[in-house]
Design a protein around this motif. Sequence first.
Motif, short mmCIF file in Angstrom:
data_model
loop_
_atom_site.label_atom_id
_atom_site.label_comp_id
_atom_site.label_asym_id
_atom_site.label_seq_id
_atom_site.Cartn_x
_atom_site.Cartn_y
_atom_site.Cartn_z
N ASN A 153 38.75 -9.67 -3.58
CA ASN A 153 37.53 -10.36 -3.15
C ASN A 153 36.73 -10.87 -4.34
O ASN A 153 36.16 -11.97 -4.30
N TRP A 191 38.48 -14.08 -5.82
CA TRP A 191 38.31 -15.32 -5.06
C TRP A 191 36.83 -15.67 -4.82
O TRP A 191 36.54 -16.68 -4.17
N GLN A 229 34.36 -13.83 -3.25
CA GLN A 229 33.72 -13.41 -2.00
C GLN A 229 32.52 -12.51 -2.31
O GLN A 229 32.60 -11.61 -3.14
N THR A 278 33.39 -14.95 4.13
CA THR A 278 34.85 -15.04 4.14
C THR A 278 35.32 -16.08 3.15
O THR A 278 34.84 -17.21 3.16
N LYS A 279 36.24 -15.68 2.28
CA LYS A 279 36.84 -16.59 1.31
C LYS A 279 38.35 -16.58 1.51
O LYS A 279 38.95 -15.53 1.76
N LEU A 280 38.95 -17.73 1.37
CA LEU A 280 40.40 -17.84 1.54
C LEU A 280 41.11 -17.45 0.25
O LEU A 280 40.79 -17.97 -0.82
N GLY A 281 42.07 -16.50 0.34
CA GLY A 281 42.90 -16.13 -0.80
C GLY A 281 44.14 -17.01 -0.81
O GLY A 281 45.00 -16.87 0.06
N TRP A 282 44.22 -17.92 -1.79
CA TRP A 282 45.29 -18.91 -1.77
C TRP A 282 46.65 -18.31 -2.15
O TRP A 282 47.70 -18.86 -1.81
N SER A 319 48.82 -14.46 -2.48
CA SER A 319 48.78 -13.04 -2.13
C SER A 319 48.56 -12.18 -3.37
O SER A 319 49.02 -12.52 -4.47
#
Length: 275
Positions: free
Chosen positions: A39, A42, A44, A49-53, A55
């Motif tokens: 988090n 990225w 957050q 909510t943040k998108l993890g591009w 994994s």
Amino acid sequence: MGGKEILIKAVAQAIPTYTMSCFLLPQGLCDDMERMMKNFWWGQRQQETKLGWVSWKRMCNPKARGGLGFRNLKAFNLAMLAKQAWGILNNPSSLVARVLKARYFPTGNLLNAKLGSPPSYSWRSIHSSLEVIRQGTWWGVGNGKQIHIWEDRWLPTPSTYKVISPQIQNFEFPMVSSLIDPNTRWWKAEVLHATFLPFEVDTILRILISYNLPEDKLIWIGNRKGEFSVKSAYHVAHSMVNASEEGESSSGDPYRQLWRNLWHLNLPAKIKIFA
């Protein structure tokens, strides 16, 4: 991004190092810590909510394999505990080694020790790392008394280090010492030909035996020097924890040289990280 990478590696992943060297952290705790790092990476904050591009598992791959070199906490925990186990194996006269042997494996050795009941948390932690030692070592033949012919790794064949010839039922004494003639201090050729496949007979006959028949010795194969290090143990543990991904990103990775060249370019860190 470059600053965040340094903060995660030098602070967040360094804080639990001492605890990891003594105790096996619960998987849930490792997942929580990795979630916080992800988090933070990225961007957050609080409940947004943040998108993890990418994994987190892939980001824990080495930089030469398309990752960012973050530690897999579970694998690093096992590597730190393996250091304790390696110290016990190489210094059996130490107080902790003698206490653990008297309590958990009085008639055997550490690598074949059972968990026992009820085990202490310290012993449970060290016992969990023994597979790292098994995967990262092979036996150097001395007198052969500590090496099991079919169960231990002692052949100089880097693919498995183990005997693949089928085990003979009711074999009189399944230790390597039964294959060595105590008078000539050399292999019993007739026993080898009757027990192993032809190519394994040739492999065994190439193993030199000291005339003094010293004690068998565990050799670390995790690095070129043959010396145990947490770094090399981490690579062994990481391949165990994430076996399927390691198999895909082996030496056959077509982008391996590309990643190596990328990280040596004179570019801002954020550009290399984005790439």
